[in-house]
Design a protein around this motif. Structure first.
Motif, PDB file in Angstrom:
ATOM      1  N   VAL A  12      40.860  35.576  41.130  1.00 34.95           N
ATOM      2  CA  VAL A  12      40.354  35.862  39.648  1.00 34.95           C
ATOM      3  C   VAL A  12      39.137  34.192  39.703  1.00 34.95           C
ATOM      4  N   SER A  13      38.017  34.236  39.253  1.00 36.83           N
ATOM      5  CA  SER A  13      37.178  33.283  39.521  1.00 36.83           C
ATOM      6  C   SER A  13      38.026  32.003  38.404  1.00 36.83           C
ATOM      7  N   PHE A  14      37.572  30.868  38.902  1.00 34.54           N
ATOM      8  CA  PHE A  14      38.012  29.648  37.991  1.00 34.54           C
ATOM      9  C   PHE A  14      37.609  29.762  36.534  1.00 34.54           C
ATOM     10  N   ALA A  26      38.251  19.286  40.736  1.00 32.65           N
ATOM     11  CA  ALA A  26      37.339  19.481  41.784  1.00 32.65           C
ATOM     12  C   ALA A  26      37.878  20.252  42.909  1.00 32.65           C
ATOM     13  N   ALA A  27      39.427  19.749  43.266  1.00 34.72           N
ATOM     14  CA  ALA A  27      39.825  20.443  44.652  1.00 34.72           C
ATOM     15  C   ALA A  27      40.062  21.923  44.360  1.00 34.72           C
ATOM     16  N   VAL A  28      40.494  22.272  43.086  1.00 28.30           N
ATOM     17  CA  VAL A  28      41.108  23.565  42.673  1.00 28.30           C
ATOM     18  C   VAL A  28      39.730  24.428  42.522  1.00 28.30           C
ATOM     19  N   LEU A  29      38.689  23.820  41.761  1.00 28.88           N
ATOM     20  CA  LEU A  29      37.219  24.538  41.778  1.00 28.88           C
ATOM     21  C   LEU A  29      36.776  24.941  42.984  1.00 28.88           C
ATOM     22  N   LEU A  30      36.491  23.881  43.777  1.00 29.87           N
ATOM     23  CA  LEU A  30      35.899  24.053  44.963  1.00 29.87           C
ATOM     24  C   LEU A  30      36.711  24.985  46.181  1.00 29.87           C
ATOM     25  N   SER A  31      37.825  25.089  45.926  1.00 29.44           N
ATOM     26  CA  SER A  31      38.722  26.189  46.817  1.00 29.44           C
ATOM     27  C   SER A  31      38.606  27.737  46.192  1.00 29.44           C
ATOM     28  N   GLY A  32      38.033  27.641  45.115  1.00 27.45           N
ATOM     29  CA  GLY A  32      37.668  29.029  44.610  1.00 27.45           C
ATOM     30  C   GLY A  32      35.984  29.289  44.691  1.00 27.45           C
ATOM     31  N   LEU A  33      35.378  28.397  45.022  1.00 22.52           N
ATOM     32  CA  LEU A  33      33.862  28.580  45.059  1.00 22.52           C
ATOM     33  C   LEU A  33      33.434  29.020  46.434  1.00 22.52           C
ATOM     34  N   TYR A  34      34.090  28.358  47.520  1.00 24.13           N
ATOM     35  CA  TYR A  34      33.780  28.494  48.740  1.00 24.13           C
ATOM     36  C   TYR A  34      34.620  29.197  49.826  1.00 24.13           C
ATOM     37  N   ASN A  35      34.424  30.375  50.350  1.00 30.23           N
ATOM     38  CA  ASN A  35      35.312  31.024  51.401  1.00 30.23           C
ATOM     39  C   ASN A  35      35.026  30.465  52.571  1.00 30.23           C
ATOM     40  N   LEU A  36      36.123  29.887  53.349  1.00 31.87           N
ATOM     41  CA  LEU A  36      36.026  29.535  54.556  1.00 31.87           C
ATOM     42  C   LEU A  36      36.548  30.388  55.825  1.00 31.87           C
ATOM     43  N   GLY A  37      36.941  31.366  55.288  1.00 32.86           N
ATOM     44  CA  GLY A  37      37.448  32.452  56.204  1.00 32.86           C
ATOM     45  C   GLY A  37      39.095  32.124  56.358  1.00 32.86           C
TER      46      GLY A  37
END
Length: 479
Positions: free
Chosen positions: A206-208, A272-283
């Motif tokens: 679910v998106s932040f 910021a850490a939680v938000l960015l982890s949901g915005l970018y998928n690094l595989g």
């Protein structure tokens, strides 16, 4: 006549034999996952057992629970894992254990620890006297910030200033009851940082900011009603206070000081850490026995661990001493939640099986004719969250609704809102509905303020919260 020990062994043998007969086939998707189709409801007994232990043992056997709650949680976890390994297969037990630990428990406990540590490094001193207006303002402020620093963090940050502000008042128990309602529960509904159920939803995809968009209106209605009621009740109670209390409210104002400001910056780093982890998928970064761990999860958890280290290293030691900071609450949460997350595995498998699972009747009630009933989802999630733990309860109904974050954020957005609101809001219905509830009660009673008993608190919640939730249902979930 059989001895008590023999009776227990016989009962355990019957339970295991029944599990063997009802053991399902494995899901054929590569990983040795547990299939819920045909899985007996008896496999969910350890989950029910650990939650009932959390609910009843502190009341019935407080000394035993205080000293051995970790062992009790481990016992319930073993009651699932050992039969699973023996009768279904070691690979299944190992995979399910690693899956829930690596993808759910570890990220969950790291976030809670980061919020707990940072909040413990901030101290508010002075600021106001406990008049109805000041108390209402602090409750409103706490309700807002709880969504961004967690209900635990906000509650631990603000409860001591609230106690200090109302120290001279005689009629003040209701102040802390409403504090639990608003700051320790309802306020945590705006972001995944606010309350553990929403963070689990975030981990499931679910998106932040989805929660901010969809939970803001229900939170505003519930919180607004309770703040108005609180102001009226506190005004009536304040009129009963002695003249010197009124004089203090009219003339005394302490200067507000905030200590540990570095932790405010660290709080922003957590966001910021939680938000960015949901915005970018690094595989997928690594795979451990079929369990894929993403790059963004590794980076997020590493950043949160760095925040914990920085807070401990750079916060003046005296601040934590003045806040009576210790690791006891986090240790208890970790011990209990690892048991909960393990024992919930078969319950979730059964729910994922839907109409083919042992809880088909529950599916039918929540989704009559296959169509989700949002009002029923709200109340079913909420009633269980009132007495069990709201994080795994959210997870159960998230999966009952299909468990697909794309569908739940889109066509089924109202259903996910109902599940989220039920889990977060109704954790306030009892002391055991959410972890901060008991923490606040303990801090307040330690300062000599009498709090309602378990059932006395429920009388408050029944009179004040249930009508509020009926209004929320009629406005948002009556479809």
């Amino acid at each position: 006549m059989l001895s008590r020990t023999a009776n227990r062994r016989f009962g355990l043998a019957v339970l295991m034999a029944t599990m063997i007969v009802t053991a399902p086939a494995l899901a054929a998707d590569g990983a040795p996952t547990l299939s819920g189709a045909g899985l007996s409801g008896l496999w969910a007994l350890p989950f029910a057992g650990i939650l009932l232990s959390i609910a009843l043992c502190p009341l019935l056997t407080p000394d035993l629970w205080h000293h051995h709650h970790g062992k009790i949680a481990a016992g319930w976890a073993a009651l699932f894992l050992i039969p699973c390994a023996g009768f279904i297969g070691v690979p299944v037990a190992a995979y399910e254990l690693l899956h829930v630990l690596l993808l759910d428990f570890v990220p969950f406990i790291i976030l809670l620890t980061a919020l707990f540590t940072v909040a413990g490094g901030v101290r508010l001193r002075g600021g106001f006297v406990g008049t109805p207006g000041s108390n209402t303002a602090l409750l409103a402020f706490g309700t807002l910030i709880a969504g961004f620093m967690g209900t635990t963090g906000a509650a631990m940050l603000l409860i001591r200033p609230l106690l200090h502000a109302n120290a001279k008042r005689q009629h003040k128990t209701h102040v802390f009851v409403f504090f639990i309602f608003l700051v320790a529960n309802i306020g945590g509904s705006l972001t995944p940082l606010g309350d553990p159920p929403l963070f689990l939803g975030f981990l499931k995809g679910v998106s932040f900011f989805w929660f901010t968009e969809h939970m803001l209106a229900p939170m505003a209605v519930a919180g607004g009603i309770l703040l108005v009621v609180f102001y009226l009740l506190d005004t009536l109670a304040y009129r009963k206070e002695a003249p010197e209390v009124h004089a203090a409210g009219d003339h005394e104002r302490d200067n507000l000081t905030i200590q540990g400001l570095r932790n405010i910056a660290l709080l922003m780093a957590i966001v910021a850490a939680v938000l960015l982890s949901g915005l970018y998928n690094l595989g997928t970064a690594i795979t451990i026995f079929h369990v894929p761990i993403s790059g963004q999860q590794l980076l997020r958890d590493a950043a949160l661990l760095a925040v914990i280290f920085a807070s401990l290293k750079y916060t003046r030691h005296g601040i934590r001493e003045e806040n009576h900071f210790n690791w006891g609450p986090m240790a208890e949460v970790a011990k209990l939640f690892i048991g909960i997350f393990i024992t919930i595995i078969p319950a979730i498998a059964i729910l994922r099986a839907g109409a083919d699972g042992a809880l088909a009747d529950l599916v039918a009630f929540a989704q009559p004719g296959g169509v989700p009933n949002d009002g029923r989802y709200f109340w079913l999630t909420g009633i269980l969250s009132s007495f069990l733990d709201n994080a795994p309860t959210f997870l159960v109904f998230f999966n009952l609704a299909g468990g697909d974050p794309v569908q739940l954020m889109g066509p089924m957005a109202t259903t996910l809102t109902a599940i989220s609101a039920g889990a977060v809001f109704m954790g306030a219905n009892s002391y055991i509905g959410n972890a901060p509830n008991f923490m606040v009660k303990a801090v307040v009673e330690h300062r000599g303020v009498k709090m309602p008993s378990f059932f006395g608190y429920m009388a408050w919640s029944t009179i004040l919260l249930i009508p509020t939730f009926i209004v929320v249902t009629l406005i948002f979930f009556n479809h």
